[in-house]
Design an enzyme around this catalytic site. Structure first.
Site, PDB file in Angstrom:
ATOM      1  N   ASN A 115      44.546 -22.497  29.049  1.00 51.12           N
ATOM      2  CA  ASN A 115      43.664 -21.482  29.639  1.00 51.12           C
ATOM      3  C   ASN A 115      43.818 -20.165  28.908  1.00 51.12           C
ATOM      4  OD1 ASN A 115      44.633 -19.054  31.506  1.00 51.12           O
ATOM      5  ND2 ASN A 115      46.231 -20.634  31.567  1.00 51.12           N
ATOM      6  N   PHE A 119      43.306 -12.789  33.036  1.00 52.87           N
ATOM      7  CA  PHE A 119      43.461 -12.011  34.284  1.00 52.87           C
ATOM      8  C   PHE A 119      42.112 -11.631  34.895  1.00 52.87           C
ATOM      9  CE2 PHE A 119      47.886 -10.205  32.988  1.00 52.87           C
ATOM     10  CZ  PHE A 119      48.514 -11.277  33.565  1.00 52.87           C
ATOM     11  N   SER A 180      52.009 -13.587  30.384  1.00 55.60           N
ATOM     12  CA  SER A 180      50.771 -14.320  30.126  1.00 55.60           C
ATOM     13  C   SER A 180      50.361 -14.081  28.679  1.00 55.60           C
ATOM     14  CB  SER A 180      49.650 -13.846  31.051  1.00 55.60           C
ATOM     15  OG  SER A 180      49.885 -14.320  32.347  1.00 55.60           O
ATOM     16  N   ASN A 182      47.427 -14.180  27.438  1.00 55.58           N
ATOM     17  CA  ASN A 182      45.997 -13.904  27.275  1.00 55.58           C
ATOM     18  C   ASN A 182      45.566 -12.448  27.418  1.00 55.58           C
ATOM     19  OD1 ASN A 182      45.471 -16.714  26.941  1.00 55.58           O
ATOM     20  ND2 ASN A 182      45.816 -16.941  29.136  1.00 55.58           N
ATOM     21  N   THR A 183      46.536 -11.548  27.597  1.00 52.23           N
ATOM     22  CA  THR A 183      46.224 -10.118  27.562  1.00 52.23           C
ATOM     23  C   THR A 183      46.915  -9.560  26.328  1.00 52.23           C
ATOM     24  OG1 THR A 183      45.963  -9.901  29.947  1.00 52.23           O
ATOM     25  CG2 THR A 183      46.571  -7.903  28.773  1.00 52.23           C
ATOM     26  N   LYS A 213      58.833 -12.653  35.612  1.00 51.91           N
ATOM     27  CA  LYS A 213      58.458 -13.991  35.115  1.00 51.91           C
ATOM     28  C   LYS A 213      58.438 -13.977  33.590  1.00 51.91           C
ATOM     29  CE  LYS A 213      54.815 -17.491  35.658  1.00 51.91           C
ATOM     30  NZ  LYS A 213      53.612 -17.871  36.439  1.00 51.91           N
ATOM     31  N   ASN A 242      56.148 -19.081  32.262  1.00 51.65           N
ATOM     32  CA  ASN A 242      54.687 -18.983  32.149  1.00 51.65           C
ATOM     33  C   ASN A 242      54.202 -20.026  31.128  1.00 51.65           C
ATOM     34  OD1 ASN A 242      52.013 -17.839  32.303  1.00 51.65           O
ATOM     35  ND2 ASN A 242      52.987 -15.925  32.923  1.00 51.65           N
TER      36      ASN A 242
HETATM   37  C1  LIG Z   1      44.235 -21.430  34.873  1.00 52.71           C
HETATM   38  C2  LIG Z   1      45.608 -20.815  34.966  1.00 52.71           C
HETATM   39  C3  LIG Z   1      45.732 -19.476  35.316  1.00 52.71           C
HETATM   40  C4  LIG Z   1      47.001 -18.878  35.394  1.00 52.71           C
HETATM   41  N1  LIG Z   1      47.110 -17.569  35.759  1.00 52.71           N
HETATM   42  C5  LIG Z   1      48.345 -17.006  35.870  1.00 52.71           C
HETATM   43  C6  LIG Z   1      48.499 -15.656  36.291  1.00 52.71           C
HETATM   44  O1  LIG Z   1      47.523 -14.971  36.592  1.00 52.71           O
HETATM   45  N2  LIG Z   1      49.764 -15.143  36.342  1.00 52.71           N
HETATM   46  C7  LIG Z   1      50.874 -15.871  36.005  1.00 52.71           C
HETATM   47  O2  LIG Z   1      52.006 -15.389  36.072  1.00 52.71           O
HETATM   48  N3  LIG Z   1      50.751 -17.180  35.649  1.00 52.71           N
HETATM   49  C8  LIG Z   1      49.530 -17.747  35.570  1.00 52.71           C
HETATM   50  N4  LIG Z   1      49.425 -19.057  35.188  1.00 52.71           N
HETATM   51  C9  LIG Z   1      50.648 -19.798  34.830  1.00 52.71           C
HETATM   52  C10 LIG Z   1      51.202 -20.626  36.000  1.00 52.71           C
HETATM   53  O3  LIG Z   1      51.569 -19.798  37.073  1.00 52.71           O
HETATM   54  C11 LIG Z   1      52.407 -21.449  35.532  1.00 52.71           C
HETATM   55  O4  LIG Z   1      53.439 -20.562  35.148  1.00 52.71           O
HETATM   56  C12 LIG Z   1      52.089 -22.380  34.377  1.00 52.71           C
HETATM   57  O5  LIG Z   1      50.797 -22.919  34.505  1.00 52.71           O
HETATM   58  C13 LIG Z   1      53.076 -23.544  34.270  1.00 52.71           C
HETATM   59  O6  LIG Z   1      53.038 -24.350  35.423  1.00 52.71           O
HETATM   60  P1  LIG Z   1      52.243 -25.751  35.509  1.00 52.71           P
HETATM   61  O7  LIG Z   1      52.671 -26.560  34.317  1.00 52.71           O
HETATM   62  O8  LIG Z   1      52.646 -26.340  36.816  1.00 52.71           O
HETATM   63  O9  LIG Z   1      50.803 -25.413  35.470  1.00 52.71           O
HETATM   64  C14 LIG Z   1      48.159 -19.660  35.113  1.00 52.71           C
HETATM   65  C15 LIG Z   1      48.018 -21.020  34.791  1.00 52.71           C
HETATM   66  C16 LIG Z   1      46.769 -21.600  34.701  1.00 52.71           C
HETATM   67  C17 LIG Z   1      46.665 -23.070  34.354  1.00 52.71           C
END
Ligand SMILES: Cc1cc2nc3c(=O)[nH]c(=O)nc-3n(C[C@H](O)[C@H](O)[C@H](O)COP(=O)(O)O)c2cc1C
Length: 349
Positions: A115, A119, A180, A182-183, A213, A242
């Site tokens: 992804n 944000f 993250s 993406n910023t 985090k 993350n």
């Molecule tokens: C579509 C998407 C959006 C996410 N947005 C955020 C976010 O806004 N803030 C954040 O700390 N992590 C964000 N994450 C990361 C998740 O919180 C997590 O740390 C990461 O996906 C790993 O966990 P998973 O393998 O269970 O998905 C996002 C993940 C995905 C897939």
């Protein structure tokens, strides 16, 4: 039922499918009988699953990771699916549209997601007001705070502070997200001086419990320095991890998409980061990355995680994932002679 629904959902783009699921959950959010029915169906109520960590009482160790409910529309519905906590956000001071679509990609052969949402969220004013106006579930609700895209890195502390003030009433814990991918420039804030300024501002503003985090792509020295800083500033916990910008071992053609990778390919890396952090601190660790099954959750708990979170696992395994993990955890605790989740935390360290 998800087995029947999944092929249909997977015909839609990842973000459209997410929107469809959200629409259903929003219907449930305002329908208390539906929530009670889900709660009866999905809830696993067992004292052995209860965890106390960073000032919160978790009915079970399986939470929803940040990003799933960015705008705090469905916290009660997620709790009714059996999750023991959830993390709303990332919330930024400014309302942001995020990156152009498409910006979320499923990689089914790899059981992964990439992804680059960037944000997208309604902003701290609106989300703070929504959280204050609506009933919240009786499981802990964390708030994940990110930096607005237009705010220069050297003004980040004020930006995080602004958001914190708007969500302060509603959060059971607060997360500084500097990880993250993406910023632009955000992950540079993980380096000690910038991070110190942000965390100090939030501590002084009264943010508590406060967690930070980290990215799995941060060097081991960087993570060790972050852990030391968290201890020095008396933070309450650390979230590992993350998404990653690494692409090793992926098969699906969408692996070339830019953004953060989550799901199965992140699992081992996340667990080793949990272990690395837990070996260095007594602060509670939240383990996240590639949790799909009870065995995955248990591995992170044994590596030192007090609770775990997931996002991608729900996309691939469906809404009963918390139930399945919690039931499976009970069996694993029994197999290994642990009286509770708490007894298993860090058993492999
Ligand atoms: C579509 C998407 C959006 C996410 N947005 C955020 C976010 O806004 N803030 C954040 O700390 N992590 C964000 N994450 C990361 C998740 O919180 C997590 O740390 C990461 O996906 C790993 O966990 P998973 O393998 O269970 O998905 C996002 C993940 C995905 C897939």
């Amino acid at each position: 039922m998800y087995r029947a629904l999944k092929p249909l959902l997977f015909q839609l783009s990842a973000e459209t499918a997410h929107g469809a699921i959200h629409a259903v959950l929003r219907g449930v959010e305002s329908a208390s009988p539906a929530r009670s029915a889900l709660d009866r169906w999905y809830g696993v109520d067992d004292d052995r699953l209860r965890v106390r960590a960073f000032g919160n009482e978790f009915p079970n160790p399986v939470g929803v990771a940040a990003g799933f409910d960015k705008n705090a529309h469905v916290p009660q519905s997620l709790a009714a699916l059996g999750f023991g906590h959830l993390e709303v956000g990332g919330v930024t001071a400014e309302r942001q549209p995020g990156n152009p679509k498409p910006r979320m990609f499923r990689l089914p052969e790899d059981e992964a997601i990439i992804n680059r949402m960037g944000f997208n969220n309604d902003g701290a004013d609106a989300i703070g007001a929504r959280l204050d106006a609506n009933p919240l579930p009786d499981v802990p609700v964390g708030i994940n705070i990110g930096k607005s895209k237009s705010t220069p890195l050297d003004e980040a502390a004020d930006d995080y502070g602004y958001t914190y003030e708007r969500v302060a009433e509603a959060g059971d814990y607060f997360v500084v997200n500097v990880s993250s991918p993406n910023t632009p420039g955000l992950r540079d804030l993980q380096h000690s001086d910038a991070l110190r300024e942000i965390l100090t501002a939030l501590v002084e503003a009264g943010a508590s419990p406060l967690l930070v985090k980290f990215s799995p792509d941060l060097s081991r020295e960087g993570i060790a320095a972050g852990v030391e800083l968290a201890e020095e500033l008396d933070l309450d916990g650390i979230i590992a991890v993350n998404t990653t910008t690494e692409r090793e071992g992926l098969r699906h053609p969408k692996r070339v998409e830019e953004g953060g990778l989550s799901g199965a390919p992140l699992r081992e890396r996340a667990t080793s980061t949990v272990r690395f952090v837990a070996e260095r601190t007594d602060l509670p660790v939240v383990g996240v990355g590639g949790v799909f099954t009870a065995a995955d959750a248990y591995e992170k708990i044994r590596a030192g995680a007090s609770v775990v979170q997931l996002y991608t696992g729900m996309v691939y395994r469906g809404p009963s994932i918390a139930t399945e993990i919690n039931r499976g955890l009970l069996a694993l605790l029994e197999r290994d002679g642990f009286d509770s989740v708490g007894d298993a935390v860090g058993a492999d360290l």
